[in-house]
Enzyme design. Structure first.
Site, PDB file in Angstrom:
ATOM      1  N   SER A  47      42.196  -8.617  -1.363  1.00  0.00           N
ATOM      2  CA  SER A  47      42.524  -7.379  -2.062  1.00  0.00           C
ATOM      3  C   SER A  47      41.359  -6.828  -2.876  1.00  0.00           C
ATOM      4  CB  SER A  47      43.726  -7.597  -2.981  1.00  0.00           C
ATOM      5  OG  SER A  47      43.471  -8.637  -3.919  1.00  0.00           O
ATOM      6  N   ASP A 199      47.246  -5.486 -14.309  1.00  0.00           N
ATOM      7  CA  ASP A 199      47.625  -6.839 -13.891  1.00  0.00           C
ATOM      8  C   ASP A 199      46.619  -7.890 -14.337  1.00  0.00           C
ATOM      9  OD1 ASP A 199      45.490  -6.557 -12.101  1.00  0.00           O
ATOM     10  OD2 ASP A 199      46.755  -6.451 -10.314  1.00  0.00           O
ATOM     11  N   HIS A 202      42.877  -7.430 -10.809  1.00  0.00           N
ATOM     12  CA  HIS A 202      42.086  -6.525  -9.977  1.00  0.00           C
ATOM     13  C   HIS A 202      41.276  -5.572 -10.850  1.00  0.00           C
ATOM     14  CE1 HIS A 202      45.500  -7.769  -7.426  1.00  0.00           C
ATOM     15  NE2 HIS A 202      44.603  -7.718  -6.451  1.00  0.00           N
TER      16      HIS A 202
END
Length: 228
Positions: A47, A199, A202
């Site tokens: 990701s 979060d 990221h």
């Protein structure tokens, strides 16, 4: 990388539903306007490479491609990042990532292995398989490492952290020790939160820009290694 939130146990791609549906098209070598760039680099990752949580233009691949073009390098950077992927997932798809158009590859995998507590010996074997595939395809590699936190104890951390430099030496590939070195260097006394999405896992667009600035010179070296 030092996992920025100690104690996080979920995969940092687990929040994303589905896969990067555009990857297969990009891997096929279709480039806007039908023109093939002078150098094609595939970015094989998770990701962090894919650009989780960001508008398309703010992800790692488009920001790095623009950075390289600003430096005068004609490079097509293919987004071969899949959110939630482990080293096993990278190994499973490296063969179709390494199409004939690909001249070089950035390998940035392992964070989800750590967050899932996968045995570093297994992760190491998977990364070795990826590097073997690149060697067989005569593709130059830049590997981006990670630094684990101590969630699973010192032995796990030592085994995980050491697999990147050891594989770099074994296969003779270039290594950037940590994906997050740029963010950690740019962070003030309050930590890296200014560069991260809510979060805490990221990077936000500014964080990606900092990462690109830090990784850029190593990517230039990779591009020049296949330009000679």
């Amino acid at each position: 990388m030092k996992i920025l939130l100690s104690g996080v146990t979920r995969g940092y791609g687990a929040l994303r539903c589905g896969r990067n549906l555009g990857t297969a098209l990009l891997i096929s070598g279709v480039i806007a306007g039908g023109a093939r760039a002078e150098i094609v680099v595939a970015a094989l990752g998770d990701s962090l490479t894919q650009g989780y949580g960001l508008p398309q233009d703010d992800g790692f691949v488009p920001q790095m491609e623009m950075w390289l073009r600003d430096q005068g390098y004609e490079v097509e950077l293919i987004n071969a990042g899949v959110s939630g992927d482990t080293t096993a997932g990278g190994l499973a798809r490296v063969a179709w990532t390494l199409t004939p158009e690909v001249d070089a590859m950035i390998v940035a995998l392992g964070g989800n292995d750590f967050l899932r507590g996968i045995d570093p010996a297994v992760s190491r074997e998977n990364l070795a398989g990826i590097l073997e595939a690149a060697r067989a395809a005569d593709v130059e590699v830049l590997m981006v490492g990670l630094e684990a936190s101590s969630n699973y104890g010192p032995d796990y951390k030592a085994a995980f952290d050491s697999m990147y430099p050891e594989l770099s030496d074994e296969f003779g590939v270039s290594l950037v020790p940590s994906w997050f070195d740029g963010i950690l260097a740019a962070s003030d006394s309050d930590g890296p939160s200014a560069f991260m999405q809510p979060d805490g896992i990221h990077p936000n667009a500014e964080g990606v820009s900092v990462i690109v600035d830090a990784l850029g010179p190593a990517v230039v070296d990779l591009v020049e290694s296949v330009s000679d």
